[in-house]
Design a protein around this motif. Structure first.
Motif, PDB file in Angstrom:
ATOM      1  N   CYS A   1      -9.854 -12.520  44.045  1.00  0.00           N
ATOM      2  CA  CYS A   1     -10.067 -12.744  42.620  1.00  0.00           C
ATOM      3  C   CYS A   1      -8.703 -12.878  41.952  1.00  0.00           C
ATOM      4  O   CYS A   1      -7.680 -12.567  42.534  1.00  0.00           O
ATOM      5  CB  CYS A   1     -10.887 -11.612  42.007  1.00  0.00           C
ATOM      6  SG  CYS A   1     -10.011 -10.052  41.976  1.00  0.00           S
ATOM      7  N   GLU A   2      -8.729 -13.340  40.732  1.00  0.00           N
ATOM      8  CA  GLU A   2      -7.508 -13.659  40.003  1.00  0.00           C
ATOM      9  C   GLU A   2      -6.606 -12.442  39.825  1.00  0.00           C
ATOM     10  O   GLU A   2      -5.419 -12.466  40.067  1.00  0.00           O
ATOM     11  CB  GLU A   2      -7.915 -14.200  38.637  1.00  0.00           C
ATOM     12  CG  GLU A   2      -6.990 -15.201  38.063  1.00  0.00           C
ATOM     13  CD  GLU A   2      -7.644 -15.748  36.790  1.00  0.00           C
ATOM     14  OE1 GLU A   2      -7.085 -15.498  35.720  1.00  0.00           O
ATOM     15  OE2 GLU A   2      -8.725 -16.373  36.908  1.00  0.00           O
ATOM     16  N   LYS A   3      -7.251 -11.349  39.371  1.00  0.00           N
ATOM     17  CA  LYS A   3      -6.456 -10.153  39.104  1.00  0.00           C
ATOM     18  C   LYS A   3      -7.361  -8.931  39.133  1.00  0.00           C
ATOM     19  O   LYS A   3      -8.598  -9.037  39.091  1.00  0.00           O
ATOM     20  CB  LYS A   3      -5.781 -10.253  37.727  1.00  0.00           C
ATOM     21  CG  LYS A   3      -6.783 -10.373  36.600  1.00  0.00           C
ATOM     22  CD  LYS A   3      -6.087 -10.360  35.264  1.00  0.00           C
ATOM     23  CE  LYS A   3      -7.135 -10.404  34.137  1.00  0.00           C
ATOM     24  NZ  LYS A   3      -6.557 -10.455  32.815  1.00  0.00           N
ATOM     25  N   LEU A   4      -6.726  -7.786  39.225  1.00  0.00           N
ATOM     26  CA  LEU A   4      -7.457  -6.524  39.133  1.00  0.00           C
ATOM     27  C   LEU A   4      -7.027  -5.863  37.834  1.00  0.00           C
ATOM     28  O   LEU A   4      -5.830  -5.759  37.553  1.00  0.00           O
ATOM     29  CB  LEU A   4      -7.129  -5.612  40.310  1.00  0.00           C
ATOM     30  CG  LEU A   4      -7.539  -6.114  41.705  1.00  0.00           C
ATOM     31  CD1 LEU A   4      -7.015  -5.178  42.781  1.00  0.00           C
ATOM     32  CD2 LEU A   4      -9.060  -6.258  41.806  1.00  0.00           C
TER      33      LEU A   4
ATOM     34  N   GLU B   1       0.544 -10.979  47.211  1.00  0.00           N
ATOM     35  CA  GLU B   1       0.163 -12.298  47.711  1.00  0.00           C
ATOM     36  C   GLU B   1      -1.276 -12.597  47.359  1.00  0.00           C
ATOM     37  O   GLU B   1      -1.671 -13.758  47.227  1.00  0.00           O
ATOM     38  CB  GLU B   1       0.303 -12.339  49.243  1.00  0.00           C
ATOM     39  CG  GLU B   1       1.743 -12.173  49.718  1.00  0.00           C
ATOM     40  CD  GLU B   1       1.818 -11.805  51.198  1.00  0.00           C
ATOM     41  OE1 GLU B   1       0.773 -11.737  51.858  1.00  0.00           O
ATOM     42  OE2 GLU B   1       2.941 -11.576  51.684  1.00  0.00           O
ATOM     43  N   ASP B   2      -2.076 -11.550  47.246  1.00  0.00           N
ATOM     44  CA  ASP B   2      -3.504 -11.785  47.036  1.00  0.00           C
ATOM     45  C   ASP B   2      -4.127 -10.513  46.457  1.00  0.00           C
ATOM     46  O   ASP B   2      -3.682  -9.400  46.757  1.00  0.00           O
ATOM     47  CB  ASP B   2      -4.165 -12.110  48.391  1.00  0.00           C
ATOM     48  CG  ASP B   2      -5.496 -12.827  48.193  1.00  0.00           C
ATOM     49  OD1 ASP B   2      -5.850 -13.134  47.037  1.00  0.00           O
ATOM     50  OD2 ASP B   2      -6.181 -13.064  49.211  1.00  0.00           O
TER      51      ASP B   2
ATOM     52  N   LYS C   1      -1.845  -8.705  39.634  1.00  0.00           N
ATOM     53  CA  LYS C   1      -2.281 -10.063  40.000  1.00  0.00           C
ATOM     54  C   LYS C   1      -1.275 -10.694  40.956  1.00  0.00           C
ATOM     55  O   LYS C   1      -0.162 -10.167  41.164  1.00  0.00           O
ATOM     56  CB  LYS C   1      -2.467 -10.901  38.739  1.00  0.00           C
ATOM     57  CG  LYS C   1      -1.209 -11.078  37.918  1.00  0.00           C
ATOM     58  CD  LYS C   1      -1.509 -11.959  36.711  1.00  0.00           C
ATOM     59  CE  LYS C   1      -0.239 -12.247  35.914  1.00  0.00           C
ATOM     60  NZ  LYS C   1       0.434 -11.033  35.444  1.00  0.00           N
ATOM     61  N   ARG C   2      -1.709 -11.802  41.524  1.00  0.00           N
ATOM     62  CA  ARG C   2      -0.873 -12.509  42.483  1.00  0.00           C
ATOM     63  C   ARG C   2       0.491 -12.807  41.870  1.00  0.00           C
ATOM     64  O   ARG C   2       0.589 -13.186  40.704  1.00  0.00           O
ATOM     65  CB  ARG C   2      -1.537 -13.818  42.894  1.00  0.00           C
ATOM     66  CG  ARG C   2      -0.900 -14.456  44.117  1.00  0.00           C
ATOM     67  CD  ARG C   2      -1.705 -15.663  44.557  1.00  0.00           C
ATOM     68  NE  ARG C   2      -3.112 -15.311  44.798  1.00  0.00           N
ATOM     69  CZ  ARG C   2      -4.081 -16.204  44.892  1.00  0.00           C
ATOM     70  NH1 ARG C   2      -3.835 -17.478  44.744  1.00  0.00           N
ATOM     71  NH2 ARG C   2      -5.313 -15.815  45.117  1.00  0.00           N
TER      72      ARG C   2
ATOM     73  N   ASP D   1     -10.911  -1.389  37.716  1.00  0.00           N
ATOM     74  CA  ASP D   1     -11.344  -2.123  38.906  1.00  0.00           C
ATOM     75  C   ASP D   1     -11.014  -1.382  40.195  1.00  0.00           C
ATOM     76  O   ASP D   1     -10.016  -0.661  40.296  1.00  0.00           O
ATOM     77  CB  ASP D   1     -10.643  -3.493  38.971  1.00  0.00           C
ATOM     78  CG  ASP D   1     -11.421  -4.566  38.214  1.00  0.00           C
ATOM     79  OD1 ASP D   1     -12.612  -4.327  37.918  1.00  0.00           O
ATOM     80  OD2 ASP D   1     -10.819  -5.635  37.930  1.00  0.00           O
ATOM     81  N   VAL D   2     -11.874  -1.631  41.176  1.00  0.00           N
ATOM     82  CA  VAL D   2     -11.608  -1.200  42.540  1.00  0.00           C
ATOM     83  C   VAL D   2     -11.471  -2.469  43.359  1.00  0.00           C
ATOM     84  O   VAL D   2     -12.298  -3.376  43.236  1.00  0.00           O
ATOM     85  CB  VAL D   2     -12.777  -0.337  43.074  1.00  0.00           C
ATOM     86  CG1 VAL D   2     -12.626  -0.094  44.568  1.00  0.00           C
ATOM     87  CG2 VAL D   2     -12.824   0.993  42.323  1.00  0.00           C
ATOM     88  N   GLY D   3     -10.425  -2.561  44.150  1.00  0.00           N
ATOM     89  CA  GLY D   3     -10.248  -3.780  44.930  1.00  0.00           C
ATOM     90  C   GLY D   3      -9.109  -3.614  45.915  1.00  0.00           C
ATOM     91  O   GLY D   3      -8.712  -2.498  46.226  1.00  0.00           O
ATOM     92  N   TYR D   4      -8.624  -4.778  46.370  1.00  0.00           N
ATOM     93  CA  TYR D   4      -7.534  -4.701  47.341  1.00  0.00           C
ATOM     94  C   TYR D   4      -6.368  -5.545  46.862  1.00  0.00           C
ATOM     95  O   TYR D   4      -6.536  -6.484  46.080  1.00  0.00           O
ATOM     96  CB  TYR D   4      -7.984  -5.169  48.726  1.00  0.00           C
ATOM     97  CG  TYR D   4      -8.401  -6.614  48.788  1.00  0.00           C
ATOM     98  CD1 TYR D   4      -7.457  -7.626  49.018  1.00  0.00           C
ATOM     99  CD2 TYR D   4      -9.741  -6.980  48.610  1.00  0.00           C
ATOM    100  CE1 TYR D   4      -7.839  -8.946  49.059  1.00  0.00           C
ATOM    101  CE2 TYR D   4     -10.127  -8.303  48.652  1.00  0.00           C
ATOM    102  CZ  TYR D   4      -9.182  -9.289  48.880  1.00  0.00           C
ATOM    103  OH  TYR D   4      -9.547 -10.608  48.929  1.00  0.00           O
ATOM    104  N   ILE D   5      -5.186  -5.177  47.333  1.00  0.00           N
ATOM    105  CA  ILE D   5      -4.043  -6.065  47.162  1.00  0.00           C
ATOM    106  C   ILE D   5      -3.379  -6.255  48.520  1.00  0.00           C
ATOM    107  O   ILE D   5      -3.400  -5.371  49.373  1.00  0.00           O
ATOM    108  CB  ILE D   5      -3.011  -5.514  46.140  1.00  0.00           C
ATOM    109  CG1 ILE D   5      -2.587  -4.090  46.492  1.00  0.00           C
ATOM    110  CG2 ILE D   5      -3.553  -5.552  44.725  1.00  0.00           C
ATOM    111  CD1 ILE D   5      -1.483  -3.555  45.567  1.00  0.00           C
TER     112      ILE D   5
END
Lengths: 597, 375
Positions: free
Chosen positions: A246-249, A234-235, A217-218, A253-257
């Motif tokens: 989004c708040e956190k992964l 940062e995000d 998470k951020r 989850d699949v996502g980006y940081i």
């Protein structure tokens, strides 16, 4: 979202087997986008679309309600070319399941098979899908038996669809939920697999991750396992059609940081992201540093563009971990760069993007592989530029890169393939019959022999039926020698090439003939020689230009005559001069056009 | 002082288009010819001219100006005489096709003031003439030339061609000899060039063209043969007896100004390169609208003019006067193009004699390779 309601999957398919179309149907069905809103939305680079292939992976998150439960379906796209097979393997490793998508009119291709094996190695649930059943040429039964043969599964579990017509798509989507297992976590410490990282000029590197354990998470301090470097998040976010913060992964989850990373090489594909305060002791398996296989000298066509080229390369590298380069000089080409690429497609895309995105006209030298040169003094040298090969007197022996190759071909063409393999110094390792329609032949080929026109030749000797996949095997000693090219008695360093002894004469002969066609005639005759050390082994002569005159020139013709001269002048400007001979840019690639039979 | 001006009038009508020709031309049509000549006169009347130029040459080209009806010719030339200041020693050339030459025509031309006839002979081999799509025989060239000499003027130029399908060195020498026998004052000789959309280009597979090497031999052989008979080469493709060089073309090659009137005519006037509408219909329409036939007009810079001057000046055997060049442009030619010139001087493609830069003989047939380095 509970991780039990997440499904991570990819689609394994050969080019043109309908992967993008199927993805579009999924997006429509889940209302991620509305029908016809955007065509083949997953491919957003022009170049990729033109070539009909996906180079970069674009994940997408879809929401779907099934039996009163909300599911998150993450489709992780996979690059479609063997040059990028490592990236493919990391995308596959990020999933729990894969759709094996086969064109009913084409059957299974070699590359699909090798990706299927990767997926099986990673214990992915495989859902076989036969696409294009609407086509007249569809051979559903045959494709079905091929799949059964390959995977050893009962026929009832194979889905038959037409992505184009939208047939049986919903059933397939539900199968993803039913058949593919939800993510599971095996440890407490956070682990996320980087399956892609993309440079964005405003936000820095956008790291695409699949969370295997823990969460991100951020504000979290993260660490990359391969480098031990720390960054602060940062995000974080998911991939919709656009990026959705989004708040956190969390696990699954699949996502980006985004973490203030400035270059993609700091967040390498395959690396594991963990938390700095409680780092994992066991990074996710399979990390490899990208290894260039093909090298080429890249020079600005206009020498004044050197700085522009240097800047372009630096920008390129921000977004391409696999590209390596270092300054190089050539007597004939001037100042430029030696660049390393994953393969020929990577090189071609690079060249096209340089021209298209940076407006740079370049001269490139014939691609080379990296040779291991063992010297008499016991030392070892890596040579990726033939002109740098030490004097033969200093060389004990040379090793060249060897590839493991899988060729899938109908049995009728085995003879042709064997002949071709023989011509290319291939060593047959294994031959396996898949079914009555297809055999799989395993070869070891020197990379040098399959670099240029092998694929075209393979297609032509098999009437288009053979397919082909390869991976690096290792180095092997070989009888290689360097051939130099002399134009008008002057050695053109950028044209030297390394070749197997037995082929030296044929290549030399063919190149001198090709250069004779490519280099324009001059006011004097121009000898072109190919030399093995001091010995000339092949030569051709470009006859002197004997006529270049505008016989008739009156009032009306002046503009026309001027244009003709301007054309001739422009032609010359695009050439390099050596020994008073103007050499056009394509001459430096003549070795690609050698007839290797 | 009045500046020198060359005047060109274009007459785009032909009995039949030749197989090698890609110039704009259309079949003769009496009605259209009248409309065209009226248009031409309208263009002359409206041409912006104050007495700041002296016309030193008139050149009637085509097409086939030998087809122009007498009354149209006279009224057009009379207009020119009224409008322009003509040099007393004016050279007035008319291009003639041998098939159009008759005693009455020759007489009409003389009356109109024509004092030079440029006749398209092309070859004295009947087989070659027919391949070129010419409508005359070799004998008719001689008959026409004699009529002109007898009635119109002594100053005849013959056009010859080499590189014709099936042509041999022997037939070329024979054509040259026959041309010389007619004792023209001037000979222009061109290598046949396959222009796009011509009959020969579209049917080139059916013909056997001499190769470059033979064309080259024909060219240099011609130079020596003509020299023997006192035809001095003064330009890449032009030869004349002393004081019979084409003044019209020499003026253009020296960078002089010229005004072209009529469809498809070009001008270089007051530092502008001007091109007229090329087909008759749009030419006449343009005239209706604007009283001129201009299609495109482009002002050229001193720099561009300088390069044109080199490009054209080197065509002349006398070459370019270095002091004059310096006086005109304030630039030393040998400085400005030092690298190129030195290379070509060294390789003996260029030479400097009496402060003039010129091609050597061996440079002539590959002159574009040299000129392109000055662009």
């Amino acid at each position: 979202m509970n991780k039990d309601n997440i499904r991570n999957f990819c689609i394994i398919a050969h080019i043109d087997h309908g992967k993008s179309t199927l993805a579009d149907r999924f997006l429509e069905l889940t209302h991620t986008i509305e029908k016809g809103e955007m065509e083949q939305i997953l491919d957003d680079m022009d170049l990729e679309r033109e070539r009909g292939i996906t180079i970069k992976a674009h994940p997408i998150r879809m929401e779907y309600e099934y039996q009163d439960r909300e599911y998150i379906l993450n489709l992780i796209d996979t690059p479609g070319h063997v040059d990028f097979s490592y990236e493919v393997s990391r995308s596959i490793a990020s999933c729990e399941g894969a759709l094996l998508l086969i064109d009913a009119s084409q059957g299974i291709e070699a590359q699909t098979m090798s990706n299927l094996y990767i997926a099986m190695e990673h214990n992915l649930e495989i859902i076989p899908v036969i696409n294009k059943i609407d086509l007249k040429a569809a051979e559903v039964e045959r494709t079905r038996s091929e799949i059964i043969e390959l995977m050893g599964i009962p026929s009832a579990e194979i889905y038959e669809i037409s992505a184009k017509m939208g047939t049986n798509i919903e059933g397939l989507l539900q199968a993803i939920i039913k058949d593919i297992s939800p993510p599971i976590s095996v440890q407490e410490q956070t682990r996320a697999l980087i399956f892609d990282s993309i440079y964005n000029q405003y936000r820095g590197v956008i790291i695409h991750v699949r969370i295997f354990d823990g969460e991100l998470k951020r504000g979290d301090k993260i660490q990359f396992c391969s480098t031990g470097k720390n960054f602060e998040i940062e995000d974080t976010g998911h991939f919709g059609i656009e990026m959705q913060p989004c708040e956190k992964l969390s696990t699954g989850d699949v996502g980006y940081i985004i973490a203030g990373v400035k270059e993609v090489r700091q967040a390498k594909v395959g690396d594991t992201v963990t938390l700095a305060k409680n780092p994992t002791k066991t990074p996710l398996p399979g990390f490899k540093n990208p290894k260039p296989m093909v090298y080429s000298g890249i020079y600005p066509l206009d020498k004044d563009d050197y700085n522009n080229l240097r800047d372009a390369l630096a920008k390129f590298q921000l977004n391409d971990t696999s590209l390596i380069y270092e300054p190089e000089t050539s007597a004939v080409l001037g100042f430029g760069f030696r660049c390393g690429f994953l393969g020929m497609l990577h090189l071609e895309i690079f060249k096209e993007r340089l021209e298209r995105e940076y407006g740079l006209a370049i001269i490139s030298t014939a691609p080379s592989v990296e040779f291991k040169v063992h010297l008499n003094n016991g030392k070892e040298k890596l040579i990726d530029n033939p002109s740098q090969l030490p004097d033969p007197g200093e060389i004990e022996h040379i090793e060249e890169p060897i590839m493991d190759c899988e060729i899938l071909v109908p049995p009728d063409y085995i003879g042709n393939i064997m002949q071709l393999a023989h011509d290319r110094r291939g060593i047959q390792k294994n031959l396996e019959t898949i079914d009555e329609y297809r055999v799989s032949i395993h070869y070891e080929f020197p990379l040098l022999e399959i670099l240029y026109d092998f694929y075209d030749k393979l297609k032509s000797v098999s009437r288009g039926y053979a397919s082909f996949d390869y991976s690096f095997h290792g180095y092997r000693a070989s009888k290689l020698k360097k051939i130099d090219i002399l134009v008008n008695k002057e050695k053109v360093d950028a044209m030297s090439f390394i070749v197997h002894e037995d082929k030296a004469y044929t290549w030399a002969k063919s190149i001198t003939e090709k250069l004779k066609e490519i280099i324009p005639r001059h006011l004097f005759s121009v000898p072109i020689q190919a030399a093995d050390g001091k010995r000339v082994i092949a030569r051709s002569t470009i006859k002197a230009l004997r006529k270049n005159v505008t016989a008739k020139c009156y009032g009306g013709d002046i503009t026309r005559k001027r244009k003709l001269l301007e054309r001739q002048k422009r032609g010359k400007k695009r050439m390099r001069e050596t020994g008073e001979v103007n050499i056009p840019q394509e001459a430096f690639l003549a070795v690609l056009k050698v007839d290797r039979s | 002082m009045q500046k020198k001006l060359a005047l060109y009038l274009h007459f785009p009508f032909c009995t039949k288009k030749c197989n090698y020709c890609n110039f704009y031309s259309i079949p003769y049509d009496a009605d259209l010819v009248h409309k065209y000549c009226s248009g031409l006169r309208q263009e002359i009347i409206n041409f912006p001219y104050k007495n700041d130029y002296k016309v030193i040459t008139i050149y009637l080209g085509g097409g086939s100006p030998s087809l122009i009806p007498f009354h149209e010719l006279v009224s057009t030339i009379n207009l020119i005489r009224e409008k322009f200041y003509l040099d007393k020693e004016i050279e007035f050339t008319l291009e003639a096709n041998p098939i159009h030459v008759s005693e009455s025509k020759a007489e009409n031309w003389r009356i109109t003031g024509v004092n030079r006839i440029s006749m398209g002979a092309q070859s004295f081999n009947d087989g070659e003439l027919s391949k070129l799509g010419r409508l005359h025989s070799s004998t008719e060239i001689g008959i026409a030339a004699n009529k002109i000499k007898e009635i119109c003027c002594n100053n005849i130029s013959l056009d010859l061609m080499y590189g014709i399908p099936g042509q041999t060195m022997k037939s070329w020498l024979n054509s040259l000899q026959k041309a010389i026998k007619l004792s023209p004052k001037h000979i222009s000789s061109y290598c046949l060039k396959l222009e796009k959309e011509t009959f020969l280009a579209e049917n080139k597979a059916k013909y056997n063209f001499p190769d470059e090497e033979l064309e080259r031999k024909m060219y240099y052989k011609m130079i020596s043969e003509l020299q023997k008979k006192d035809y001095e080469q003064y330009e890449i493709s032009n030869f004349g007896k002393k004081s019979y060089y084409s003044r019209h073309n020499t003026h253009i090659w020296e960078g002089g100004e010229y005004v072209g009137l009529g469809a498809a005519a070009h001008s270089f006037y007051k530092m502008q390169r001007i091109r007229n509408k090329s087909d008759i219909k749009s030419y006449l329409n343009k005239l209706k609208e604007t009283n001129n036939g201009i299609d495109k007009k482009r002002k050229i810079s001193t720099q561009e003019f300088m390069v044109d001057k080199i490009m054209l000046g080197l065509r002349l055997n006398k070459g370019i006067s270095l002091p004059k060049f310096h006086a005109e442009f304030g630039i030393d030619l040998l400085d400005k193009f030092g690298e190129q010139i030195n290379k070509f001087l060294k390789n003996n493609y260029l030479t400097i004699e009496d402060e003039r830069l010129k091609f050597t003989s061996k440079a002539l047939f590959i002159s574009n390779s040299i000129l392109s380095e000055f662009i």
